[in-house]
Design a protein around this motif. Structure first.
Motif, PDB file in Angstrom:
ATOM      1  N   ASP A   1       0.773  -1.198   0.083  1.00 56.03           N
ATOM      2  CA  ASP A   1       0.062   0.012  -0.012  1.00 56.03           C
ATOM      3  C   ASP A   1       0.822   1.230   0.146  1.00 56.03           C
ATOM      4  O   ASP A   1       0.311   2.475  -0.189  1.00 56.03           O
ATOM      5  N   VAL A   2       2.137   1.143  -0.113  1.00 57.64           N
ATOM      6  CA  VAL A   2       3.168   2.271   0.082  1.00 57.64           C
ATOM      7  C   VAL A   2       3.580   2.454  -1.671  1.00 57.64           C
ATOM      8  O   VAL A   2       4.289   1.521  -1.922  1.00 57.64           O
ATOM      9  N   LEU A   3       3.570   3.657  -1.834  1.00 53.71           N
ATOM     10  CA  LEU A   3       4.107   4.120  -3.107  1.00 53.71           C
ATOM     11  C   LEU A   3       5.586   4.772  -2.818  1.00 53.71           C
ATOM     12  O   LEU A   3       5.706   5.422  -1.999  1.00 53.71           O
ATOM     13  N   GLU A   4       6.535   4.124  -3.334  1.00 53.88           N
ATOM     14  CA  GLU A   4       8.078   4.440  -3.113  1.00 53.88           C
ATOM     15  C   GLU A   4       8.624   4.870  -4.347  1.00 53.88           C
ATOM     16  O   GLU A   4       8.439   4.648  -5.378  1.00 53.88           O
ATOM     17  N   ASP A   5       9.559   5.844  -4.047  1.00 59.69           N
ATOM     18  CA  ASP A   5      10.578   6.258  -5.241  1.00 59.69           C
ATOM     19  C   ASP A   5      11.858   5.623  -4.908  1.00 59.69           C
ATOM     20  O   ASP A   5      12.450   6.095  -3.747  1.00 59.69           O
ATOM     21  N   GLY A   6      12.291   4.769  -5.500  1.00 63.90           N
ATOM     22  CA  GLY A   6      13.433   4.067  -4.779  1.00 63.90           C
ATOM     23  C   GLY A   6      13.324   3.199  -3.573  1.00 63.90           C
ATOM     24  O   GLY A   6      12.331   2.508  -3.615  1.00 63.90           O
ATOM     25  N   GLU A   7      13.906   3.379  -2.578  1.00 67.93           N
ATOM     26  CA  GLU A   7      13.440   2.892  -1.168  1.00 67.93           C
ATOM     27  C   GLU A   7      12.804   3.779  -0.608  1.00 67.93           C
ATOM     28  O   GLU A   7      12.462   3.449   0.746  1.00 67.93           O
ATOM     29  N   VAL A   8      12.240   5.059  -0.848  1.00 71.53           N
ATOM     30  CA  VAL A   8      11.812   5.857   0.183  1.00 71.53           C
ATOM     31  C   VAL A   8      10.400   6.079  -0.252  1.00 71.53           C
ATOM     32  O   VAL A   8       9.901   6.417  -1.277  1.00 71.53           O
ATOM     33  N   PRO A   9       9.477   5.873   0.953  1.00 74.06           N
ATOM     34  CA  PRO A   9       8.093   5.919   0.710  1.00 74.06           C
ATOM     35  C   PRO A   9       7.709   7.562   0.501  1.00 74.06           C
ATOM     36  O   PRO A   9       8.246   8.218   1.321  1.00 74.06           O
ATOM     37  N   ILE A  10       6.784   7.858  -0.359  1.00 72.72           N
ATOM     38  CA  ILE A  10       6.523   8.917  -0.864  1.00 72.72           C
ATOM     39  C   ILE A  10       4.832   9.284  -0.456  1.00 72.72           C
ATOM     40  O   ILE A  10       4.366  10.509  -0.327  1.00 72.72           O
ATOM     41  N   ALA A  11       4.212   8.174  -0.210  1.00 74.59           N
ATOM     42  CA  ALA A  11       2.769   8.202  -0.331  1.00 74.59           C
ATOM     43  C   ALA A  11       2.361   6.779   0.344  1.00 74.59           C
ATOM     44  O   ALA A  11       2.952   5.796   0.071  1.00 74.59           O
ATOM     45  N   ARG A  12       1.243   6.726   0.829  1.00 63.81           N
ATOM     46  CA  ARG A  12       0.484   5.612   1.216  1.00 63.81           C
ATOM     47  C   ARG A  12      -0.994   5.473   1.054  1.00 63.81           C
ATOM     48  O   ARG A  12      -1.627   6.426   1.377  1.00 63.81           O
ATOM     49  N   LEU A  13      -1.481   4.201   0.617  1.00 66.02           N
ATOM     50  CA  LEU A  13      -2.963   4.093   0.357  1.00 66.02           C
ATOM     51  C   LEU A  13      -3.338   3.291   1.474  1.00 66.02           C
ATOM     52  O   LEU A  13      -3.055   1.874   1.513  1.00 66.02           O
ATOM     53  N   LEU A  14      -4.357   3.661   2.419  1.00 61.52           N
ATOM     54  CA  LEU A  14      -4.902   2.784   3.613  1.00 61.52           C
ATOM     55  C   LEU A  14      -6.371   2.566   2.961  1.00 61.52           C
ATOM     56  O   LEU A  14      -7.177   3.358   3.122  1.00 61.52           O
ATOM     57  N   PRO A  15      -6.801   1.475   2.545  1.00 56.91           N
ATOM     58  CA  PRO A  15      -7.986   1.306   1.768  1.00 56.91           C
ATOM     59  C   PRO A  15      -9.213   1.459   2.632  1.00 56.91           C
ATOM     60  O   PRO A  15     -10.229   1.537   2.241  1.00 56.91           O
ATOM     61  N   GLY A  16      -9.024   1.318   4.002  1.00 55.02           N
ATOM     62  CA  GLY A  16     -10.380   1.379   4.905  1.00 55.02           C
ATOM     63  C   GLY A  16     -10.875   0.364   5.023  1.00 55.02           C
ATOM     64  O   GLY A  16     -10.670  -0.965   4.384  1.00 55.02           O
ATOM     65  N   ARG A  17     -11.767   0.202   5.837  1.00 56.66           N
ATOM     66  CA  ARG A  17     -12.785  -1.261   6.095  1.00 56.66           C
ATOM     67  C   ARG A  17     -14.084  -0.797   6.413  1.00 56.66           C
ATOM     68  O   ARG A  17     -14.228   0.211   7.055  1.00 56.66           O
TER      69      ARG A  17
END
Length: 124
Positions: free
Chosen positions: A54-70
């Motif tokens: 769920d984490v969008l990374e650029d190389g090894e560095v996270p730049i965003a995260r999607l938490l889909p919810g429930r």
């Protein structure tokens, strides 16, 4: 200088404004789909040894995260898209580049959330 002028805003405030602008652009096309989605900004990603898919990374560095919810009764949690300000700022050469990057990241995360291609979310 008056506080309402852009030069008197902090970098964090300018970043938040970029996020709001990008979300507003998408909200016109996906009002229903984005009605319950929360958008958040954190300065840096949490320190984890391994990041989930769920984490969008650029190389090894996270730049965003999607938490889909429930869904479910009183324990329901809305979907949430989190952008990490400092890693995104470090990848931009200027304010305009940062605004474009923020928009691109939000488009990609919204596309992931909705199960669409990014080009279908924002054809520009």
């Amino acid at each position: 200088m008056p506080a309402s002028l852009p030069l008197s805003r902090t970098r964090a405030q300018l970043f938040d404004e970029m996020v709001r602008d990008a979300v507003e652009l998408l909200d016109h096309r996906f009002t229903q789909e984005l009605s319950g989605v929360e958008f958040a900004v954190e300065d840096v990603p949490p320190a984890l040894n391994v990041y989930d898919a769920d984490v969008l990374e650029d190389g090894e560095v996270p730049i965003a995260r999607l938490l889909p919810g429930r869904a479910g009764g009183s324990g329901s949690v809305p979907p949430r898209i989190v952008l990490y300000r400092r890693p995104l700022e470090l990848r931009a050469v200027d304010r305009e580049d940062l605004a474009d990057l923020v928009k691109d990241v939000i488009v990609e995360q919204v596309a992931n959330l909705l199960g669409l291609d990014p080009e279908d979310v924002d054809p520009d």
